[in-house]
Design an enzyme around this catalytic site. Structure first.
Site, PDB file in Angstrom:
ATOM      1  N   ARG A   1       4.223   5.680   3.016  1.00 36.57           N
ATOM      2  CA  ARG A   1       4.106   4.547   3.949  1.00 36.57           C
ATOM      3  C   ARG A   1       5.196   3.540   3.599  1.00 36.57           C
ATOM      4  O   ARG A   1       5.324   3.142   2.439  1.00 36.57           O
ATOM      5  CB  ARG A   1       2.742   3.853   3.834  1.00 36.57           C
TER       6      ARG A   1
ATOM      7  N   ARG B   1      -1.848   9.052   7.575  1.00 35.76           N
ATOM      8  CA  ARG B   1      -2.719   8.627   8.674  1.00 35.76           C
ATOM      9  C   ARG B   1      -2.406   7.208   9.153  1.00 35.76           C
ATOM     10  O   ARG B   1      -2.306   6.274   8.368  1.00 35.76           O
ATOM     11  CB  ARG B   1      -4.182   8.717   8.249  1.00 35.76           C
TER      12      ARG B   1
ATOM     13  N   HIS C   1       1.866  12.860  -1.367  1.00 39.01           N
ATOM     14  CA  HIS C   1       1.380  11.509  -1.609  1.00 39.01           C
ATOM     15  C   HIS C   1       1.976  10.914  -2.883  1.00 39.01           C
ATOM     16  O   HIS C   1       1.765   9.741  -3.181  1.00 39.01           O
ATOM     17  CB  HIS C   1      -0.158  11.543  -1.697  1.00 39.01           C
TER      18      HIS C   1
ATOM     19  N   TYR D   1      -0.925  -5.343  -2.789  1.00 34.75           N
ATOM     20  CA  TYR D   1      -1.643  -4.286  -3.498  1.00 34.75           C
ATOM     21  C   TYR D   1      -1.264  -4.323  -4.977  1.00 34.75           C
ATOM     22  O   TYR D   1      -0.089  -4.447  -5.317  1.00 34.75           O
ATOM     23  CB  TYR D   1      -1.267  -2.895  -2.946  1.00 34.75           C
TER      24      TYR D   1
ATOM     25  N   HIS E   1      -5.195  -1.199  -6.287  1.00 33.02           N
ATOM     26  CA  HIS E   1      -4.709   0.094  -5.815  1.00 33.02           C
ATOM     27  C   HIS E   1      -4.199   0.997  -6.940  1.00 33.02           C
ATOM     28  O   HIS E   1      -4.029   2.203  -6.740  1.00 33.02           O
ATOM     29  CB  HIS E   1      -3.583  -0.149  -4.795  1.00 33.02           C
TER      30      HIS E   1
END
Length: 723
Positions: free
Chosen positions: A389, A419, A449, A482, A606
């Site tokens: 992202r 997503r 990821h 985060y 996070h």
């Protein structure tokens, strides 16, 4: 040593569903912790508005993905039980029951707490029909000039079927009757346009300029809805909002072009099966019956609320100017990283030794500079990076494009299946390809990821590899909100592993052995289980044994079962889990050596950090992966050790401070219920806010450096509100 012993290890079935909490119900518990921050009177008023908005945004995504997934399983007659022994139907029933209670609680907080407090601060959210004639004249002109030209009312009759209502849009439905002619009742709907501001501020009253008043766009349209249907009498009108199944279903093996297939599926997301219908509780029964029938939603999927639909509008209220005193100002993040704030070349700094950064307390800007400097450095030969992202105007993307333009070998893995970022990532992927970068679209059947950057540089003594490994995304916006950790290193062992990772992602090359990194889905799960079992062995041998694991979620049954076994063996286990936790703490003889705490504060926790005491020789790891099936079995993830003593001490300080948090921590009790520590703290006890401590420490470190360098660093903050 913690309680327990080897005699317990063979007495229990550690995979008994009664020992586990359903994943979806655990998530609702997490969002309730977010909502509790809106309820907490110790938070500034506008921060409470923000947390209520965040809880609503979280809920939207939960419906579109998790509730939708349960419905898909029911429709497919999926029979497998979940970790807690529940069928999909049982899960859906329990989830909808809890969510109705949750939404009622949201609106109780909104109506009974926040609205009166806003009134005390002379800020009012007004209904147009209760305003003065002067205000109504202003709103009428505003409607005619700005709103009316944008609206497109849609009638429904024999020749015009019920229109496709897009996902998450706010709409106004009306029952109409012709002014002349037959008595038939017709239906019409109009979408509240996203292109106009939802929060409209009224001019301040001349006699009292301190009062601030706003009107919501849907209320304004409702007040003048008759202007849309001039030949009809409007019998009744009401706002409604629908959420749809937004989980993409992609057969990657059959897709000839993954990018085109995802582009096609993104468009379908707007028209997926309706999952939830939100309406005002005062809606006319006939109007509700018509809408719910057309959208094909059950009664349990209809949420009648006492207030404005879609409470995410409160973030717009939060951003109103003039209310700074009602917001949180104790944080001064992000701060400069002392090692990088001496004017030296970034590669020279990393060459002196590994550097661990703690975001957002320490700035993410050094990661951006790492790529930007590499893009223009004539000695840099290649840049390789994974992107999951990124921000809307990413400086990292711009730097990668510049590097390719400068003739460097640039390889970027852009995960198209991230997503709700699929569309954004497709745009970046195409742009990078045009710039001359080699773009990889992830691996079939897996999401990539992991967070890794490799820079290959030619130096006097040969080729040198610089590596950045992180727990969070390469997103300069969310990095300000985060909490994550990132490691810079040029140690050869890490460089060799980083090269192997990219060779594996770009082709079919996998080395026979690895030096430092543990990878999912290859063997990361086994590595974690082995580390837990090692602590179990130390405990049984009477040696120091402890596990501290900080992550976003834990719901992997095999891993949890091993934690239960370790607890029985006497291992002290402290879990710091922000979100989903399917493990039950405090079960007599099984998990009485396990504590679970969740910290919900100004920043979203996070980072994934793991500590294993290892008989008195502690080991520290950081990772991109939570302990979930999707992370350990269906994603490319990395766990990396932190071996420098100074950096290990920094990780210990993070974990130790969060375990002492009494202000923002919620601790799970033996019933699986989270209790906020500040609510049970004895009177006069010292309150510890770990996030504030980290922010103060980062500021102090910069202050000391500024004193030495006789210059001032000015921090910036741009919070992202997505939790």
């Amino acid at each position: 040593m913690a309680k327990g012993g080897h005699k317990k290890l063979n007495e229990f079935d550690f995979e008994n569903p009664k020992l586990y909490i359903n994943r979806e119900l655990s998530w609702i518990s997490f969002n309730s912790r977010v909502l509790s921050e809106a309820e907490d009177a110790s938070n500034p008023l506008f921060e409470r508005l923000k947390f209520l908005s965040i809880s609503a945004s979280n809920l939207d995504e939960f419906f579109m993905v998790r509730v939708a997934s349960l419905k898909d399983m029911i429709n497919a007659e999926y029979s497998k039980l979940d970790i807690a022994g529940m069928t999909a139907k049982q899960q859906l029933d329990a989830v909808l029951r809890d969510l109705h209670r949750f939404v009622d609680h949201q609106y109780n907080i909104y109506n009974d707490m926040l609205i009166p407090l806003l009134g005390k601060e002379e800020l009012y959210i007004c209904d147009p029909k209760n305003l003065s004639d002067n205000d109504k004249d202003y709103l009428s002109r505003y409607f005619d000039e700005f709103v009316y030209p944008v609206l497109t009312p849609m009638a429904v009759d024999s020749s015009r079927p019920f229109p496709l209502i897009r996902n998450k849009t706010l709409n106004i439905g009306s029952l109409l009757k012709k002014k002349e002619g037959k008595d038939d009742v017709d239906f019409a709907t109009v979408q509240v346009p996203d292109v106009l501001p939802r929060v409209i501020e009224l001019p301040q009253e001349f006699e009292d300029e301190t009062i601030r008043r706003v009107v919501l766009l849907e209320q304004l349209i409702m007040a003048y809805v008759d202007k849309l249907y001039l030949n009809y009498d409007v019998i009744t009108s009401a706002p409604y909002r629908v959420e749809r199944n937004a989980d993409l279903s992609i057969d990657e093996d059959e897709a000839e072009d993954l990018l085109k297939e995802i582009e096609k599926q993104i468009k379908r997301r707007q028209w997926g099966q309706a999952i939830r219908l939100e309406v005002d509780k005062s809606i006319d029964k006939k109007l509700l019956k018509f809408i719910s029938r057309e959208l094909q939603v059950d009664d349990s999927e209809i949420f009648s609320v006492n207030g404005p639909l879609d409470l995410t509008f409160l973030m717009k209220v939060y951003k109103l100017e003039g209310f700074d005193e009602l917001k949180e100002h104790s944080y001064k993040a992000p701060q400069a990283v002392p090692e990088f704030d001496k004017g030296e070349d970034i590669f020279e700094v990393i060459s002196k030794g590994d550097i661990l950064m703690h975001h957002p307390y320490e700035t993410f800007e050094n990661v951006v500079k790492f790529v930007e400097n590499a893009a223009v450095d004539p000695n840099v030969l290649a840049i390789k990076q994974t992107l999951y992202r990124v921000s809307g105007n990413s400086p990292i993307i711009a730097a990668l494009a510049k590097a390719a333009d400068n003739g460097k070998q640039v390889t970027v893995l852009v995960e198209l299946k991230a997503r709700f970022d699929e569309e954004n990532n497709i745009v970046w992927a195409k742009m990078l390809e045009k710039a001359g970068c080699h773009v990889i679209y992830g691996l079939v059947g897996l999401k990539t990821h992991c967070k890794i950057t490799l820079i290959v540089r030619r130096e006097e003594d040969g080729i040198k590899r610089y590596v950045h490994l992180a727990t969070g995304n390469y997103n300069d916006s969310t990095a300000k909100q985060y909490t994550d950790v990132g490691l810079f290193t040029c140690a050869p062992a890490y460089g060799e592993d980083a090269t192997a990772v990219f060779n594996m992602l770009s082709g079919y090359s996998e080395p026979l052995s690895w030096n430092k990194l543990s990878l999912a889905p290859l063997w990361l799960k086994d590595r974690i289980i082995d580390l837990i079992k090692r602590e179990e062995g130390h405990a049984l041998s009477g040696e120091p044994a402890r596990i501290i694991a900080k992550m976003n979620s834990i719901c992997h049954k095999e891993v949890i079962a091993e934690l239960y076994r370790a607890s029985c063996a006497g291992v002290k286990i402290d879990l710091i889990v922000r979100g989903i936790c399917c493990l039950k703490a405090g079960i007599p003889e099984i998990s009485e050596n396990i504590t679970v705490r969740s910290i919900v504060g100004n920043f979203l926790e996070h980072s994934r950090i793991f500590y294993f005491e290892n008989g008195g020789s502690p080991e520290y790891y950081a990772s991109s992966a939570d302990w979930m099936p999707r992370n350990l079995e269906r994603r490319v993830e990395i766990m990396f050790p932190v071996e420098n003593d100074k950096l290990k001490a920094k990780l210990w300080h993070i974990l130790d401070t969060e375990l002492k948090d009494t202000e923002k921590a919620h601790v799970m009790n033996e019933n699986g219920v989270y209790v906020k520590q500040s609510a049970v703290l004895p009177e006069g006890s010292k309150k510890i806010n770990s996030q504030k401590i980290f922010g103060d420490e980062a500021s102090k470190a910069v202050g000391e450096l500024n004193t030495q360098n006789s210059r001032v660093f000015v921090p910036e903050m741009n919070p992202d509100n997505r939790f």
